[in-house]
Design a protein around this motif. Structure first.
Motif, PDB file in Angstrom:
ATOM      1  N   TYR A 147       0.828  -1.209   0.000  1.00 50.49           N
ATOM      2  CA  TYR A 147       0.000   0.000   0.000  1.00 50.49           C
ATOM      3  C   TYR A 147       0.860   1.255   0.000  1.00 50.49           C
ATOM      4  O   TYR A 147       1.748   1.431   0.846  1.00 50.49           O
ATOM      5  CB  TYR A 147      -0.901  -0.019   1.235  1.00 50.49           C
ATOM      6  N   ARG A 192      -6.490  -3.780   7.389  1.00 50.81           N
ATOM      7  CA  ARG A 192      -6.966  -4.364   6.138  1.00 50.81           C
ATOM      8  C   ARG A 192      -8.394  -3.924   5.811  1.00 50.81           C
ATOM      9  O   ARG A 192      -8.697  -3.583   4.667  1.00 50.81           O
ATOM     10  CB  ARG A 192      -6.853  -5.893   6.196  1.00 50.81           C
ATOM     11  N   SER A 193      -9.269  -3.949   6.804  1.00 49.43           N
ATOM     12  CA  SER A 193     -10.646  -3.534   6.536  1.00 49.43           C
ATOM     13  C   SER A 193     -10.768  -2.010   6.484  1.00 49.43           C
ATOM     14  O   SER A 193     -11.548  -1.476   5.680  1.00 49.43           O
ATOM     15  CB  SER A 193     -11.590  -4.105   7.604  1.00 49.43           C
ATOM     16  N   HIS A 194      -9.995  -1.287   7.304  1.00 46.88           N
ATOM     17  CA  HIS A 194     -10.045   0.184   7.288  1.00 46.88           C
ATOM     18  C   HIS A 194      -9.735   0.723   5.896  1.00 46.88           C
ATOM     19  O   HIS A 194     -10.348   1.695   5.439  1.00 46.88           O
ATOM     20  CB  HIS A 194      -9.018   0.761   8.276  1.00 46.88           C
ATOM     21  N   ASN A 242      -9.426  -1.256   3.015  1.00 41.08           N
ATOM     22  CA  ASN A 242      -9.835  -2.161   1.940  1.00 41.08           C
ATOM     23  C   ASN A 242      -8.619  -2.652   1.163  1.00 41.08           C
ATOM     24  O   ASN A 242      -8.572  -2.625  -0.074  1.00 41.08           O
ATOM     25  CB  ASN A 242     -10.820  -1.457   0.996  1.00 41.08           C
ATOM     26  N   LEU A 243      -7.612  -3.132   1.900  1.00 40.63           N
ATOM     27  CA  LEU A 243      -6.322  -3.451   1.290  1.00 40.63           C
ATOM     28  C   LEU A 243      -6.366  -4.692   0.409  1.00 40.63           C
ATOM     29  O   LEU A 243      -5.455  -4.892  -0.401  1.00 40.63           O
ATOM     30  CB  LEU A 243      -5.270  -3.653   2.389  1.00 40.63           C
ATOM     31  N   GLU A 244      -7.394  -5.519   0.552  1.00 42.69           N
ATOM     32  CA  GLU A 244      -7.426  -6.747  -0.229  1.00 42.69           C
ATOM     33  C   GLU A 244      -8.399  -6.682  -1.401  1.00 42.69           C
ATOM     34  O   GLU A 244      -8.779  -7.702  -1.962  1.00 42.69           O
ATOM     35  CB  GLU A 244      -7.727  -7.938   0.690  1.00 42.69           C
ATOM     36  N   LYS A 245      -8.744  -5.473  -1.797  1.00 44.97           N
ATOM     37  CA  LYS A 245      -9.644  -5.322  -2.952  1.00 44.97           C
ATOM     38  C   LYS A 245      -8.973  -5.761  -4.242  1.00 44.97           C
ATOM     39  O   LYS A 245      -9.633  -6.179  -5.200  1.00 44.97           O
ATOM     40  CB  LYS A 245     -10.126  -3.878  -3.072  1.00 44.97           C
ATOM     41  N   ASP A 246      -7.618  -5.662  -4.302  1.00 44.30           N
ATOM     42  CA  ASP A 246      -6.886  -6.027  -5.519  1.00 44.30           C
ATOM     43  C   ASP A 246      -6.126  -7.341  -5.357  1.00 44.30           C
ATOM     44  O   ASP A 246      -5.262  -7.666  -6.164  1.00 44.30           O
ATOM     45  CB  ASP A 246      -5.887  -4.916  -5.884  1.00 44.30           C
ATOM     46  N   TYR A 306      -3.343  -9.483   0.761  1.00 42.08           N
ATOM     47  CA  TYR A 306      -2.396  -8.487   1.266  1.00 42.08           C
ATOM     48  C   TYR A 306      -1.515  -9.131   2.335  1.00 42.08           C
ATOM     49  O   TYR A 306      -1.890  -9.191   3.498  1.00 42.08           O
ATOM     50  CB  TYR A 306      -3.128  -7.267   1.840  1.00 42.08           C
ATOM     51  N   GLU A 339      -5.965   6.285   6.275  1.00 41.87           N
ATOM     52  CA  GLU A 339      -5.299   6.713   5.046  1.00 41.87           C
ATOM     53  C   GLU A 339      -4.413   7.928   5.289  1.00 41.87           C
ATOM     54  O   GLU A 339      -3.270   7.988   4.808  1.00 41.87           O
ATOM     55  CB  GLU A 339      -6.334   7.035   3.966  1.00 41.87           C
TER      56      GLU A 339
END
Length: 479
Positions: free
Chosen positions: A210, A330-332, A334-338, A341, A384
Motif C-alpha cells: 500500500y 486491512r478492513s479500514h 480495503n487493502l485486499e480489494k486487488d 495483502y 489513510e
C-alpha cells in the motif's frame, strides 16, 4: 559434518536454497521491490517466527523434505519478493528488496528424541521443546541488525526420532505482519496437498504494498498537506534519529547486570474468558473478550511488578504502566480489494494507565474501557491520512507513544488467525506456537494464541524472572 545446534540433540544435516519455479515471477518485479510505508516502520531485524509440530503418520512419512522443497518453490511464484534480500534506503532508513531470485532457505535437521520423550509421555508443549522452540528455528545472526543481504525467509524441517516433524518458519517482520505470515503458510500447505495436481490449486494474487511509491507520485503541495496531518498515534522527534539497534540483545557488560527475562504459557479457558468478560463489562457500552483479557493482564502484571520492585529496591524504579497493541488496517483501507495483502497492515496503538485503576481489581471495567478505546482510535479517513503522513516524513524520526521500559506491556492478538486449520500438510499440527527466542524474550511482550482443542486462549508471555514469582492471573468469580 552435521551442525549441532541444541543440547537436546538437534542437528542441521543439510541446507537447501529454494528459488521460484518460475524465474519470470522475480524478474517481473524489476531490480528493486519497494515496500510500503507500513513495512518501513518495522525494524528490519525483528522476525515473525512460529513453530509447527506434527506427530508421525502411521502409514507414510510425515512431510518429506523433498515435497516441502517442491511446494515452497511453487509458492514462491506467488511470493517472489521472499527470494530477495533486504536493502536500506539512504534517504529515510526504510527497507526495500533487491537481488530478487536469490532464494529462501530450507534447513534439514534431526532430533534424537521423540516428541513423547520431550513431553514426558504426552505430546510436547512449547516449554518442552528444544530451547523452548528456538532450537527448531534456523540459526539467526543478529550481528548485522539491518539484515542486509541475509535470507529473509527460512524453514527448518526437524525430524524427531519418532518420525514426527517440527517446522520452524521465520520471515522478517518488515515483509509481513502476523496475518500475512499465516496467509503464506496457508498457501504453502494448499500447494503441498495438491502436488500431484498443482493446477487444481488457485492461489490468490497479491496486491501491491500500500502506497509503496506514493512519495514519488504526488506533488510537493500534496506532500505538504500530508505532513500537516496531526497523527493521533505517532509523532516526530527531530534530530533524534539513531542507528538501528537491537533492544532485545543484552547490552555489553557483566552477565549479572542483565535482567533475566523468561517466557511462560498462561492458559485461559473459555469459562475463564466468559468470566473476565462479565467482570469487565461497563455499565454502558460493551467490551470484547480481547479488551477484557488484555485489561486483566495489564492489571495483574502491574500488581506483580509493583510488589517485586517494592521488595527489591536494587532492581531500580518501576516505570509508568503503559500498553501497546497493534491494530489491523486491512478492513479500514480495503487493502485486499486487488488481491491478498501479505505485507504489514498494522498501526501501533498505546496508552498509559493510572496506577490506581491497576491496583484495584474492582476497576477492571475501567481498565477494559480504556483498552477498548485505545485499540479503536481512528476516525473516518484517519487510517489513510496516517499512512500518507508516514510516507512523506522522515521515517527514522517517527515515534509512537509507548514508553516501554520496566512498566510496559505489549499484546499482539493472534488468537483469531488461521493457525491450526491453515497449517495442514498431511495432518493437522498438534501445536502451533511462537518460540521464546532472544528477540521475543522482551519484558512484557505477549501473544494471544488459539489452542489446538479450541478451548480458550493461551497467552505466550515474557517477563522479568523475579516478576513471575509474584504474578497471579487467576480469574476471580467476584462482582
Amino acid at each position: 559434518m552435521p551442525e549441532v545446534t541444541s543440547p537436546d540433540g538437534v542437528q542441521i544435516v543439510q541446507r537447501h536454497n529454494i528459488t521460484s519455479s518460475k524465474p519470470e515471477s522475480c524478474s517481473d518485479l524489476g531490480p528493486i521491490f519497494r515496500l510500503g510505508p507500513l513495512d518501513q516502520l518495522v525494524l528490519t531485524f525483528i522476525p515473525v517466527a512460529v513453530v509447527y509440530i506434527y506427530t508421525a503418520s502411521p502409514s507414510s512419512t510425515t512431510i518429506p523434505i523433498d515435497k516441502l522443497c517442491q511446494a515452497t518453490s511453487l509458492v514462491l511464484n506467488t511470493y517472489p519478493h521472499l527470494t530477495g534480500r533486504i536493502g536500506i534506503n539512504e534517504d529515510h532508513g526504510g527497507a526495500h528488496i533487491h537481488s530478487l531470485g536469490t532464494g529462501c532457505e530450507i534447513l534439514e535437521a534431526t532430533c534424537d528424541k521423540s516428541i513423547e520423550d520431550l513431553g514426558k509421555g504426552k505430546v510436547a508443549g512449547l516449554m518442552d521443546l528444544p530451547g523452548k522452540g528456538e532450537d527448531l528455528m534456523a540459526p539467526y545472526d543478529l550481528k548485522n541488525v539491518k539484515m542486509e543481504d541475509q535470507v529473509v525467509f527460512t524453514i527448518q524441517h526437524t525430524r524427531f526420532a519418532c518420525g514426527g516433524v517440527a517446522l520452524g518458519i521465520r520471515i522478517l517482520h518488515c515483509l509481513n505482519d502476523g496475518a500475512g505470515f499465516f496467509h503464506l503458510v496457508r498457501d504453502l500447505t494448499s500447494i503441498y496437498r495438491s502436488l500431484d495436481n498443482p493446477e487444481a490449486v488457485t492461489i490468490q494474487a497479491l496486491a501491491p504494498p500500500y502506497l509503496a511509491n506514493y512519495e514519488n507520485e504526488v506533488s510537493e503541495e500534496d506532500k505538504e498537506r500530508d505532513r500537516s496531518y496531526k497523527s493521533v498515534l505517532y509523532h516526530l522527534e527531530p534530530d533524534t534519529a539513531v542507528e538501528l539497534a537491537a533492544p532485545d540483545i543484552p547490552a555489553p557488560g557483566p552477565a549479572q547486570e542483565r535482567p533475566k527475562i523468561t517466557g511462560q504459557v498462561l492458559h485461559f479457558s473459555t469459562s475463564d474468558l466468559d468470566t473476565l468478560k462479565r467482570l469487565a463489562a461497563p455499565e454502558e457500552g460493551y467490551t470484547t473478550t480481547f479488551d477484557a483479557l488484555t485489561a486483566h493482564l495489564q492489571q495483574r502484571i502491574y500488581q506483580a511488578r509493583h510488589r517485586t520492585y517494592e521488595s527489591n529496591p536494587s532492581l531500580g524504579t518501576l516505570g509508568e504502566p503503559d500498553l501497546l497493541c497493534p491494530i489491523d488496517l486491512r478492513s479500514h483501507l480495503n487493502l485486499e480489494k486487488d488481491g491478498l495483502y501479505p505485507y504489514n497492515a498494522v498501526l501501533t496503538t498505546s496508552a498509559t494507565f493510572p496506577p490506581e485503576i491497576l491496583t484495584d481489581n474492582t476497576k477492571l471495567p475501567e481498565v477494559a474501557s480504556k483498552v477498548h478505546k485505545m485499540v479503536r482510535p481512528l476516525g473516518e479517513g484517519d487510517a489513510e491520512a496516517t499512512v500518507k503522513w508516514i510516507s512523506t516524513v522522515d521515517r527514522s524520526k517517527i515515534r509512537h507513544g509507548y514508553k516501554g521500559g520496566t512498566g510496559g506491556v505489549m499484546v499482539s492478538q493472534w488468537n483469531k488467525m488461521d493457525m491450526y486449520d491453515g497449517g495442514v500438510f498431511e495432518t493437522r499440527p498438534v501445536l502451533v506456537a511462537p518460540p521464546f527466542t532472544p528477540i521475543s524474550l522482551h519484558d512484557g511482550l505477549g501473544y494471544t494464541i488459539p489452542t489446538e482443542s479450541g478451548d480458550g486462549i493461551d497467552v505466550y508471555l515474557a517477563l522479568r524472572e523475579e516478576v513471575w514469582a509474584e504474578l497471579d492471573v487467576g480469574v476471580s468469580q467476584g462482582k
